[in-house]
Design an enzyme around this catalytic site. Structure first.
Site, PDB file in Angstrom:
ATOM      1  N   GLU A  85      52.029  28.893  47.168  1.00  0.00           N
ATOM      2  CA  GLU A  85      52.252  30.242  47.675  1.00  0.00           C
ATOM      3  C   GLU A  85      51.389  31.267  46.947  1.00  0.00           C
ATOM      4  O   GLU A  85      51.072  32.325  47.497  1.00  0.00           O
ATOM      5  CB  GLU A  85      53.732  30.605  47.548  1.00  0.00           C
ATOM      6  CG  GLU A  85      54.189  31.665  48.525  1.00  0.00           C
ATOM      7  CD  GLU A  85      55.689  31.711  48.687  1.00  0.00           C
ATOM      8  OE1 GLU A  85      56.207  31.121  49.653  1.00  0.00           O
ATOM      9  OE2 GLU A  85      56.367  32.317  47.832  1.00  0.00           O
TER      10      GLU A  85
ATOM     11  N   LYS B  13      57.801  33.067  60.644  1.00  0.00           N
ATOM     12  CA  LYS B  13      59.053  33.807  60.810  1.00  0.00           C
ATOM     13  C   LYS B  13      58.993  34.693  62.045  1.00  0.00           C
ATOM     14  O   LYS B  13      59.959  34.779  62.816  1.00  0.00           O
ATOM     15  CB  LYS B  13      59.341  34.651  59.568  1.00  0.00           C
ATOM     16  CG  LYS B  13      59.663  33.851  58.325  1.00  0.00           C
ATOM     17  CD  LYS B  13      59.976  34.788  57.162  1.00  0.00           C
ATOM     18  CE  LYS B  13      60.281  34.022  55.892  1.00  0.00           C
ATOM     19  NZ  LYS B  13      60.558  34.931  54.753  1.00  0.00           N
TER      20      LYS B  13
END
Length: 445
Positions: free
Chosen positions: A292, A427
């Site tokens: 990440e 998302k």
């Protein structure tokens, strides 16, 4: 003198000291960005973790310990709800430092509740199976979500809060719910305030994957019986010993620089190796930290993990003779907390008497030596991160070492190691498909 020993002798054939020297000025520049800018207390730059071990005061530790004692006194099970960096750090510590079969031990031997994790996936089977374990058991829940809006833990919170309220009533259930979240904008903070839940705060300037020295990880650790003061002390020692901006004096920056040099030479995959099955979630935490932090702008070393010798029987052939675009970093523990001696037999039917009197740790160490030599000779650079033993103190030290290395590595790679814009893409598409109101007029990406 660093508590970490970094051995890159089996990576040295793939680069030279001059290449490390060329990065010295750049490392010093980024060191200043980390250690000077973080004093500005800006939430936007996410640098609060650099000095976080020093900022945890005795009062906060006592609050965490008091809450953990309450869970121990009234609960057979603690359900930890979270996903990504917010929950992986605590799980990594519990798995690495507690008994390998913690949840299977008797209550007397554990002296702590069983701990289960949910909200890290959207599997109805996993969630329903976990609910089955709660039958006739007293339990509490700890919800960890910095934003308070991440779908996986939010759904799990709704489900398990409902179970608590059905079992104990709303008022009594509120005494079994522990919230760890941001103190300003998080919807969870508002819910906790309204319902009277015990709340722990994640500092706004510390991202989830750098939050292991906050209550996000420390509270479930404490419930499991880990001495969180030792975790913090190890991190403080690491912070003090790894504060030199000079590559030659700082193994964290050596690691960051070497992996960047190897990356520029086409070694785009890094395998973090451990020789203890209990380190699985420590390696998972590391994977999420580096993936990440570095995987953006079409850049980044691809981080993956392996547990040897287990994975030598699945990945070993590929690592030895497959594509030469990878390198390995191994966590080596000098002294294990437990060991077993191989006993001599009367008839030597299994032909193992040549190992009589040796320990399993000795044999495991020989496997490590053989793997490093074979893989490096086969064209795979090897870096070894050695710690004296795996206890709470050394766990805290090792985690801080990797956090600092990751931040420096991201800077050297030319990316911002503290954002994660790509995480939002899936998302958005998911929420459009689910017809979440604020996404109904958006387009999929």
């Amino acid at each position: 003198m660093s508590n970490i020993k970094l051995d890159y002798s089996k990576a040295y054939p793939f680069f030279d000291s001059g290449e490390l020297g060329k990065l010295c000025d750049e490392v010093i520049y980024h060191h200043e960005k980390l250690h000077v800018n973080c004093k500005k207390e800006s939430a936007a730059n996410c640098l609060g973790w650099v000095h976080q071990p020093l900022r945890i005061d005795l009062d906060e530790i006592n609050q965490i310990n008091r809450a953990s004692q309450k869970v121990k006194s009234d609960s057979d099970i603690l359900i930890v709800i979270g996903i990504g960096g917010s929950y992986l750090g605590g799980r990594a510590a519990i798995e690495a430092l507690q008994h390998s079969f913690h949840n299977n031990l008797s209550q007397e031997k554990r002296s702590a509740p069983k701990i289960f994790f949910v909200g890290n996936n959207l599997s109805p089977t996993y969630t329903a199976d976990l609910i089955d374990l709660l039958h006739e058991k007293d339990f509490s829940i700890n919800v960890i979500s910095k934003s308070g809006t991440t779908l996986e833990p939010a759904i799990a919170f709704r489900i398990f809060r409902n179970l608590l309220e059905k079992k104990y009533g709303k008022q009594m259930a509120s005494k079994r719910i522990y919230i760890t979240t941001d103190d300003t904008s998080s919807p969870l903070n508002s819910i906790a305030s309204t319902e009277g839940y015990k709340t722990f705060i994640m500092p706004a300037n510390i991202g989830g994957r750098y939050s292991i020295f906050t209550a996000a990880a420390l509270f479930p650790m404490a419930v499991s019986g880990i001495c969180i003061q030792d975790i913090v002390t190890g991190a403080i020692t690491a912070r003090n010993e790894l504060k030199s901006p000079k590559i030659a004096e700082n193994p964290a920056y050596q690691y960051a620089a070497i992996r960047n040099i190897l990356y520029r030479k086409g070694k785009t995959i890094e395998i973090l190796v451990a020789y203890e099955p209990s380190f699985k979630y420590l390696t998972e935490w590391w994977k999420q930290l580096f993936a990440e932090s570095e995987g953006k702008d079409k850049k980044g070393v691809f981080p993956t993990t392996a547990i040897y010798s287990t994975d030598l029987h699945s990945l070993g052939q590929y690592v030895q003779e497959g594509r030469r675009d990878l390198f390995e970093t191994t966590i080596k523990v000098v002294s294990m907390q437990r060991d077993i001696i191989i006993e001599k037999t009367s008839c030597n039917q299994d032909k193992l008497d040549y190992l009589s009197g040796e320990t399993m740790n000795y044999i495991n160490d020989k496997a490590f030596s053989g793997v490093v030599l074979a893989h490096s000779n086969g064209g795979v650079p090897n870096i070894v991160v050695q710690i004296p033993k795996m206890d709470a103190y050394n766990f805290g030290y090792l985690v801080y070492f990797f956090q600092l290395s990751c931040a420096m590595s991201g800077f050297l790679m030319g990316v911002d190691p503290f954002d994660q814009p790509g995480v939002e893409a899936y998302k958005k598409n998911m929420f459009i498909s689910l017809e979440r109101p604020e996404y109904t007029n958006a387009n999929m990406i």
